[in-house]
Design a protein around this motif. Structure first.
Motif, PDB file in Angstrom:
ATOM      1  N   THR A 120      -1.554  99.625 -19.434  1.00 52.54           N
ATOM      2  CA  THR A 120      -1.976  99.816 -18.053  1.00 52.54           C
ATOM      3  C   THR A 120      -2.583 101.213 -17.952  1.00 52.54           C
ATOM      4  O   THR A 120      -1.880 102.216 -18.119  1.00 52.54           O
ATOM      5  N   GLY A 176      -3.547 102.123 -12.424  1.00 53.31           N
ATOM      6  CA  GLY A 176      -2.797 101.188 -11.599  1.00 53.31           C
ATOM      7  C   GLY A 176      -1.760 100.436 -12.409  1.00 53.31           C
ATOM      8  O   GLY A 176      -1.808 100.389 -13.638  1.00 53.31           O
ATOM      9  N   GLY A 226      -1.183  97.248 -12.672  1.00 54.30           N
ATOM     10  CA  GLY A 226      -1.531  95.959 -13.250  1.00 54.30           C
ATOM     11  C   GLY A 226      -0.566  94.871 -12.831  1.00 54.30           C
ATOM     12  O   GLY A 226      -0.054  94.867 -11.721  1.00 54.30           O
ATOM     13  N   VAL A 270       2.293 103.603 -17.087  1.00 51.51           N
ATOM     14  CA  VAL A 270       1.048 103.636 -16.314  1.00 51.51           C
ATOM     15  C   VAL A 270       0.420 105.008 -16.508  1.00 51.51           C
ATOM     16  O   VAL A 270       1.015 106.033 -16.167  1.00 51.51           O
ATOM     17  N   ASN A 292      -1.851 106.632 -11.874  1.00 49.17           N
ATOM     18  CA  ASN A 292      -1.260 105.855 -10.780  1.00 49.17           C
ATOM     19  C   ASN A 292      -2.133 105.778  -9.534  1.00 49.17           C
ATOM     20  O   ASN A 292      -1.873 104.966  -8.649  1.00 49.17           O
ATOM     21  N   ASN A 308      -7.589  97.615 -10.749  1.00 42.54           N
ATOM     22  CA  ASN A 308      -6.772  98.105 -11.862  1.00 42.54           C
ATOM     23  C   ASN A 308      -7.582  98.052 -13.153  1.00 42.54           C
ATOM     24  O   ASN A 308      -8.431  97.168 -13.329  1.00 42.54           O
ATOM     25  N   ASP A 320      -5.530  96.631  -5.570  1.00 45.39           N
ATOM     26  CA  ASP A 320      -4.578  97.657  -6.003  1.00 45.39           C
ATOM     27  C   ASP A 320      -3.302  97.042  -6.563  1.00 45.39           C
ATOM     28  O   ASP A 320      -2.671  97.604  -7.455  1.00 45.39           O
ATOM     29  N   ALA A 346      -3.332  94.024  -7.936  1.00 44.99           N
ATOM     30  CA  ALA A 346      -3.792  93.025  -8.905  1.00 44.99           C
ATOM     31  C   ALA A 346      -3.394  91.604  -8.512  1.00 44.99           C
ATOM     32  O   ALA A 346      -3.086  90.768  -9.356  1.00 44.99           O
TER      33      ALA A 346
END
Length: 321
Positions: A38, A41, A43, A52, A55, A61, A139, A141
């Motif tokens: 990731t 985002g 994911g 992540v 962020n 994403n 955002d 996903a």
């Protein structure tokens, strides 16, 4: 923006941190060697172990999947866009309830915008470790993955249980569903009828673009890959372009929304008022809105990168207008 601040907006390919327990099929033979990344985002990972890298919300994403040869990602569906381009290797994408409705093979640089609402999977059919880069709409996903029933059943046989809260529990580690949390219910036969079985003719022409065709189109301006007026017509909340040498002028420019640069081939020099840096294949750079910058190949030879720009369109089902 200082060079140190910019460095925090770049995720280098060689510094990607994988998660090997991101999804319910992490123990299932044939899928148990895949790695999930990731980048921007959270994911759709189901594991608390997922790292992540960035962020900050972008409206979409960015992620990646790395797999050795013959390793596959199990059949699942998404409510928002799932776009892949092949960074390394040779990949087979397949779809349908049992993965037999259609398939297509993608080579390095090729891109696919898989229609929402169909079960899909993919496998590395090359001879070495492969990597595909992903863009997911929204955002959040789309709120997570919808698994084909047999994937959940197979995972249970290998010690993994997906809770109705979207989190994974590994019985091999002594984990069990928390009190008050039931297992994720399987889709019913009635619900499964809502997932169409699309033939290759329904998917490939309007959802797949080949790298060398895009390179030809990008000789004097960015090749519009995904967008309302692009080669692959869709409005997933972002647009995708391919840039090559000569696609954009060398002077400073800016965008009013989040933009992400994803290196495909060659090295690119990215400059802004506070400094400059170089992007290599597989590197990802998040350009903040309003930042004036320039972009140009850093050396001779093949040079290409994908550029993803947020739009005002809401994330949702594949646009068919």
């Amino acid at each position: 923006m200082t060079p140190t601040e910019m460095a925090g907006r770049i995720v280098r390919y060689g510094e990607l941190q994988p998660c090997r327990t991101a999804f319910i099929d992490a123990h299932t033979p044939g899928s148990d060697q895949k790695e999930n990344f990731t980048i921007i985002g959270g994911g759709v990972s189901e594991s608390a172990d997922q790292h992540v890298h960035i962020n900050e919300a972008h409206g979409f994403n960015i992620g990646a999947a790395g797999q050795p040869p013959k390793c596959r990602n199990s059949l699942h569906s998404h409510r928002t866009a799932e776009v892949f381009f092949v960074l390394k290797g040779r990949w087979r994408f397949f779809w349908g309830r049992w993965g037999t409705a259609g398939e297509v093979v993608l080579e390095e640089g090729d891109i696919i915008n898989i229609p929402t609402g169909i079960f899909r999977g993919f496998e590395n059919i090359g001879t070495d470790y492969g990597m595909i880069m992903a863009v997911l709409g929204g955002d959040d996903a789309g709120g997570g993955v919808i698994w084909a029933p047999q994937v959940i059943e197979d995972a249970r046989d290998h010690g993994l249980v997906l809770g109705e809260n979207g989190k994974l529990y590994d019985s091999k580690k002594g984990q069990s569903l928390p009190e008050g949390v039931g297992p994720m219910p399987l889709l019913t036969e009635a619900e499964l009828t809502q997932f169409p079985e699309l033939a290759a003719l329904d998917v490939v022409p309007g959802h797949v673009a080949r790298y060398w065709d895009l390179m030809a189109l990008a000789q004097k301006e960015p090749a519009k890959v995904i967008g309302a007026e692009a080669r692959l017509k869709d409005r997933p909340g972002f647009e995708v372009e391919l840039l090559t040498r000569g696609s954009i002028p060398g002077e400073m420019h800016s965008h009013d929304r989040h933009t992400v640069l994803m290196g495909m081939r060659g090295h690119w020099r990215f400059a802004w008022d506070g400094g400059e840096t170089t992007l290599a294949p597989g590197d990802t750079l998040s350009v903040p809105p309003g930042l004036a910058h320039s972009l140009a190949p850093a050396m001779t030879g093949e040079a290409s990168l994908y550029r993803v720009k947020a739009t005002e369109d809401p994330a949702g089902p594949t646009w068919r207008g």
